[in-house]
Design a protein around this motif. Structure first.
Motif, PDB file in Angstrom:
ATOM      1  N   PHE A   1       2.299  11.277  -8.396  1.00 20.27           N
ATOM      2  CA  PHE A   1       2.860  10.275  -9.302  1.00 20.27           C
ATOM      3  C   PHE A   1       3.243  10.921 -10.626  1.00 20.27           C
ATOM      4  O   PHE A   1       4.337  10.686 -11.161  1.00 20.27           O
ATOM      5  CB  PHE A   1       1.853   9.144  -9.533  1.00 20.27           C
ATOM      6  N   LEU A   2       2.358  11.752 -11.176  1.00 20.03           N
ATOM      7  CA  LEU A   2       2.661  12.420 -12.439  1.00 20.03           C
ATOM      8  C   LEU A   2       3.877  13.334 -12.277  1.00 20.03           C
ATOM      9  O   LEU A   2       4.724  13.430 -13.178  1.00 20.03           O
ATOM     10  CB  LEU A   2       1.455  13.222 -12.921  1.00 20.03           C
ATOM     11  N   GLY A   3       3.996  13.985 -11.115  1.00 19.29           N
ATOM     12  CA  GLY A   3       5.150  14.834 -10.854  1.00 19.29           C
ATOM     13  C   GLY A   3       6.436  14.041 -10.818  1.00 19.29           C
ATOM     14  O   GLY A   3       7.498  14.504 -11.278  1.00 19.29           O
ATOM     15  N   TRP A   4       6.355  12.822 -10.271  1.00 18.29           N
ATOM     16  CA  TRP A   4       7.532  11.943 -10.240  1.00 18.29           C
ATOM     17  C   TRP A   4       7.952  11.581 -11.660  1.00 18.29           C
ATOM     18  O   TRP A   4       9.136  11.601 -11.988  1.00 18.29           O
ATOM     19  CB  TRP A   4       7.210  10.693  -9.430  1.00 18.29           C
TER      20      TRP A   4
ATOM     21  N   VAL B   1      16.508   3.254 -10.414  1.00 18.17           N
ATOM     22  CA  VAL B   1      15.423   4.111  -9.924  1.00 18.17           C
ATOM     23  C   VAL B   1      14.120   3.316  -9.828  1.00 18.17           C
ATOM     24  O   VAL B   1      13.388   3.408  -8.831  1.00 18.17           O
ATOM     25  CB  VAL B   1      15.239   5.336 -10.845  1.00 18.17           C
ATOM     26  N   ILE B   2      13.830   2.517 -10.852  1.00 17.46           N
ATOM     27  CA  ILE B   2      12.598   1.721 -10.872  1.00 17.46           C
ATOM     28  C   ILE B   2      12.622   0.655  -9.785  1.00 17.46           C
ATOM     29  O   ILE B   2      11.636   0.463  -9.044  1.00 17.46           O
ATOM     30  CB  ILE B   2      12.395   1.078 -12.262  1.00 17.46           C
ATOM     31  N   LEU B   3      13.743  -0.043  -9.653  1.00 15.09           N
ATOM     32  CA  LEU B   3      13.829  -1.102  -8.646  1.00 15.09           C
ATOM     33  C   LEU B   3      13.798  -0.535  -7.231  1.00 15.09           C
ATOM     34  O   LEU B   3      13.214  -1.145  -6.330  1.00 15.09           O
ATOM     35  CB  LEU B   3      15.091  -1.934  -8.866  1.00 15.09           C
ATOM     36  N   ASP B   4      14.430   0.621  -7.019  1.00 10.76           N
ATOM     37  CA  ASP B   4      14.398   1.246  -5.695  1.00 10.76           C
ATOM     38  C   ASP B   4      12.975   1.621  -5.300  1.00 10.76           C
ATOM     39  O   ASP B   4      12.591   1.501  -4.139  1.00 10.76           O
ATOM     40  CB  ASP B   4      15.267   2.510  -5.677  1.00 10.76           C
ATOM     41  N   ARG B   5      12.184   2.073  -6.279  1.00  9.20           N
ATOM     42  CA  ARG B   5      10.828   2.528  -5.976  1.00  9.20           C
ATOM     43  C   ARG B   5       9.840   1.373  -5.876  1.00  9.20           C
ATOM     44  O   ARG B   5       8.992   1.338  -4.959  1.00  9.20           O
ATOM     45  CB  ARG B   5      10.353   3.498  -7.073  1.00  9.20           C
ATOM     46  N   PHE B   6       9.935   0.392  -6.768  1.00 10.73           N
ATOM     47  CA  PHE B   6       8.901  -0.639  -6.856  1.00 10.73           C
ATOM     48  C   PHE B   6       9.361  -2.032  -6.443  1.00 10.73           C
ATOM     49  O   PHE B   6       8.552  -2.948  -6.382  1.00 10.73           O
ATOM     50  CB  PHE B   6       8.350  -0.685  -8.289  1.00 10.73           C
TER      51      PHE B   6
ATOM     52  N   TYR C   1       0.838  -1.203   0.000  1.00  6.52           N
ATOM     53  CA  TYR C   1       0.000   0.000   0.000  1.00  6.52           C
ATOM     54  C   TYR C   1       0.871   1.250   0.000  1.00  6.52           C
ATOM     55  O   TYR C   1       0.623   2.204  -0.731  1.00  6.52           O
ATOM     56  CB  TYR C   1      -0.900  -0.031   1.239  1.00  6.52           C
ATOM     57  N   THR C   2       1.921   1.239   0.821  1.00 10.92           N
ATOM     58  CA  THR C   2       2.826   2.383   0.894  1.00 10.92           C
ATOM     59  C   THR C   2       3.600   2.560  -0.401  1.00 10.92           C
ATOM     60  O   THR C   2       3.799   3.675  -0.879  1.00 10.92           O
ATOM     61  CB  THR C   2       3.798   2.206   2.074  1.00 10.92           C
ATOM     62  N   LYS C   3       4.027   1.442  -0.979  1.00 18.98           N
ATOM     63  CA  LYS C   3       4.823   1.495  -2.214  1.00 18.98           C
ATOM     64  C   LYS C   3       4.032   2.096  -3.365  1.00 18.98           C
ATOM     65  O   LYS C   3       4.569   2.839  -4.188  1.00 18.98           O
ATOM     66  CB  LYS C   3       5.278   0.078  -2.577  1.00 18.98           C
ATOM     67  N   LYS C   4       2.725   1.796  -3.406  1.00 18.74           N
ATOM     68  CA  LYS C   4       1.899   2.277  -4.515  1.00 18.74           C
ATOM     69  C   LYS C   4       1.495   3.741  -4.359  1.00 18.74           C
ATOM     70  O   LYS C   4       1.048   4.364  -5.317  1.00 18.74           O
ATOM     71  CB  LYS C   4       0.625   1.418  -4.617  1.00 18.74           C
ATOM     72  N   SER C   5       1.618   4.278  -3.145  1.00 20.22           N
ATOM     73  CA  SER C   5       1.213   5.658  -2.882  1.00 20.22           C
ATOM     74  C   SER C   5       2.434   6.567  -2.936  1.00 20.22           C
ATOM     75  O   SER C   5       3.424   6.307  -2.267  1.00 20.22           O
ATOM     76  CB  SER C   5       0.551   5.769  -1.503  1.00 20.22           C
ATOM     77  N   PHE C   6       2.350   7.617  -3.733  1.00 21.21           N
ATOM     78  CA  PHE C   6       3.449   8.568  -3.824  1.00 21.21           C
ATOM     79  C   PHE C   6       3.232   9.679  -2.817  1.00 21.21           C
ATOM     80  O   PHE C   6       2.288  10.456  -2.938  1.00 21.21           O
ATOM     81  CB  PHE C   6       3.561   9.120  -5.244  1.00 21.21           C
ATOM     82  N   GLY C   7       4.114   9.730  -1.789  1.00 20.74           N
ATOM     83  CA  GLY C   7       3.923  10.719  -0.737  1.00 20.74           C
ATOM     84  C   GLY C   7       2.648  10.470   0.046  1.00 20.74           C
ATOM     85  O   GLY C   7       2.134  11.375   0.685  1.00 20.74           O
ATOM     86  N   MET C   8       2.139   9.240  -0.013  1.00 21.63           N
ATOM     87  CA  MET C   8       0.894   8.847   0.652  1.00 21.63           C
ATOM     88  C   MET C   8      -0.294   9.689   0.195  1.00 21.63           C
ATOM     89  O   MET C   8      -1.237   9.936   0.941  1.00 21.63           O
ATOM     90  CB  MET C   8       1.048   8.912   2.178  1.00 21.63           C
TER      91      MET C   8
ATOM     92  N   GLY D   1      12.106  13.274 -16.560  1.00 17.99           N
ATOM     93  CA  GLY D   1      12.351  13.840 -17.884  1.00 17.99           C
ATOM     94  C   GLY D   1      12.029  12.890 -19.024  1.00 17.99           C
ATOM     95  O   GLY D   1      11.136  12.036 -18.936  1.00 17.99           O
ATOM     96  N   GLU D   2      12.775  13.035 -20.123  1.00 18.31           N
ATOM     97  CA  GLU D   2      12.496  12.259 -21.332  1.00 18.31           C
ATOM     98  C   GLU D   2      12.934  10.808 -21.216  1.00 18.31           C
ATOM     99  O   GLU D   2      12.717  10.018 -22.135  1.00 18.31           O
ATOM    100  CB  GLU D   2      13.195  12.903 -22.534  1.00 18.31           C
ATOM    101  N   GLN D   3      13.482  10.428 -20.063  1.00 18.15           N
ATOM    102  CA  GLN D   3      13.936   9.049 -19.895  1.00 18.15           C
ATOM    103  C   GLN D   3      12.805   8.099 -19.496  1.00 18.15           C
ATOM    104  O   GLN D   3      13.001   6.888 -19.457  1.00 18.15           O
ATOM    105  CB  GLN D   3      15.055   8.991 -18.857  1.00 18.15           C
ATOM    106  N   VAL D   4      11.622   8.655 -19.204  1.00 21.05           N
ATOM    107  CA  VAL D   4      10.457   7.818 -18.868  1.00 21.05           C
ATOM    108  C   VAL D   4       9.242   8.355 -19.605  1.00 21.05           C
ATOM    109  O   VAL D   4       9.014   9.566 -19.656  1.00 21.05           O
ATOM    110  CB  VAL D   4      10.181   7.814 -17.349  1.00 21.05           C
TER     111      VAL D   4
END
Length: 329
Positions: free
Chosen positions: A294-297, A263-268, A237-244, A302-305
């Protein structure tokens, strides 16, 4: 030898002297032990101190004597925590926004008592609390304790919730209305502590910043929402919420530059399936609460995602980009 006035505290003071003045690198001699006891108005001969040093083992304080020159040097050889472990705890306390600066310093002073005065100085050099962003709500420790008690007693909690206004004053939300929530867990995200619970009136799971809760009380009513939490993974639940921040949970497909694997592995997490798209990119499906955070993240990378699907989230990102263009003209 006449007895001192505080003989009944002899073993306690001996333990204090050994714990404060010795460690793996610092020793104390028998004359120094006798002199230190004398400062507390306690007299003792060598034979009785030898016995007392052995008796300290009953208190889980193991003292070792080593011959150095013509005399023995004594020091404590075991402690509940090693210095590197305490440094980790100090770092965790310092980095926690929900612990006030005052309480941070108090907790670190207590940790210093678990080591010798020499190692305590090493912990003090770790302390850089002043100026860090910390909560100003001193009641948070009692709030956390009340939440744990309510969970163990299977009871709801009642509390008021506040926000800061432009005058830097606490302002109660919803006109000071009382929130009546079934607490099911505590989550730590982005250096903040959250109560995760079930709101019976709204019929859904919600979360609340613990440092913004006031006047918490344990209710007489039993908790509700068990069926929701039996199938909820709190860490997930925490992992899926950005800044809760909340939002509809969706599976979002991303096209990611290979340089951002970490970056992806650290987050998910490392269980994510990374599918090669071309020599420089991979795709990944992530389950997230789609929110402005999430959109802000995504923007920050940038253009890498790039969001590939679902189309509704792609459209949300387009609208957010258009809003930013309008805002900054």
């Amino acid at each position: 030898m006449p007895k001192g006035t505080n003989q009944k505290f002899k073993l306690y003071r001996l333990a204090q002297i050994m714990l404060e003045n010795t460690d793996e690198e610092h020793y104390i001699t028998m004359p120094e032990i006798m002199a230190s006891l004398g400062k507390y108005e306690i007299t003792a001969d060598r034979k009785s101190i030898y016995t007392d040093l052995r008796d300290l083992e009953a208190l889980d304080i193991e003292v070792e004597g080593e011959p150095v020159g013509g005399r023995y040097h004594y020091h404590v050889i075991n402690r509940p925590f090693e210095l590197p472990e305490l440094k980790l705890l100090v770092d965790a306390i310092q980095s926690s926004r929900f612990i006030t600066e005052k309480k941070t310093n108090a907790l670190i002073r207590k940790l210093e008592k678990l080591v010798s005065k020499y190692d305590a100085q090493k912990l003090q050099r770790q302390v850089y609390v002043s100026g860090r962003i910390k909560t100003m709500n001193e009641s948070i420790y009692y709030t956390v304790d009340a939440i744990h008690n309510a969970i163990s007693e299977n009871k709801k909690v009642r509390f008021q919730y506040f926000q800061w206004n432009v005058k830097k004053e606490m302002e109660l939300r919803h006109g000071g209305a009382w929130y009546h929530i079934s607490p099911w867990g505590l989550a730590w995200d982005n250096e903040n502590y959250y109560l995760v619970g079930y709101d019976s009136d709204a019929g859904r799971i919600k979360h609340y910043r613990v440092d913004k809760m006031l006047h918490i009380r344990i209710s007489e009513e039993e908790r509700e929402g068990r069926e929701h939490f039996q199938k909820l993974d709190m860490a997930d639940y925490t992992k899926k919420s950005f800044g809760m921040f909340g939002g509809e949970e969706q599976t979002v497909k991303l096209l990611v530059d290979n340089s951002l694997v970490g970056v992806i592995l650290d987050r998910f997490g490392k269980d994510m399936m990374l599918i090669p798209a071309d020599e420089g990119h991979f795709t990944v499906n992530v389950d997230v609460h789609v929110s402005g955070q999430f959109l802000g993240w995504i923007f920050s990378l940038g253009e890498q995602v790039k969001i590939l699907s679902p189309e509704g989230v792609v459209e949300q990102m387009k609208r957010e980009a258009e809003r930013l263009i309008r805002q900054y003209g």
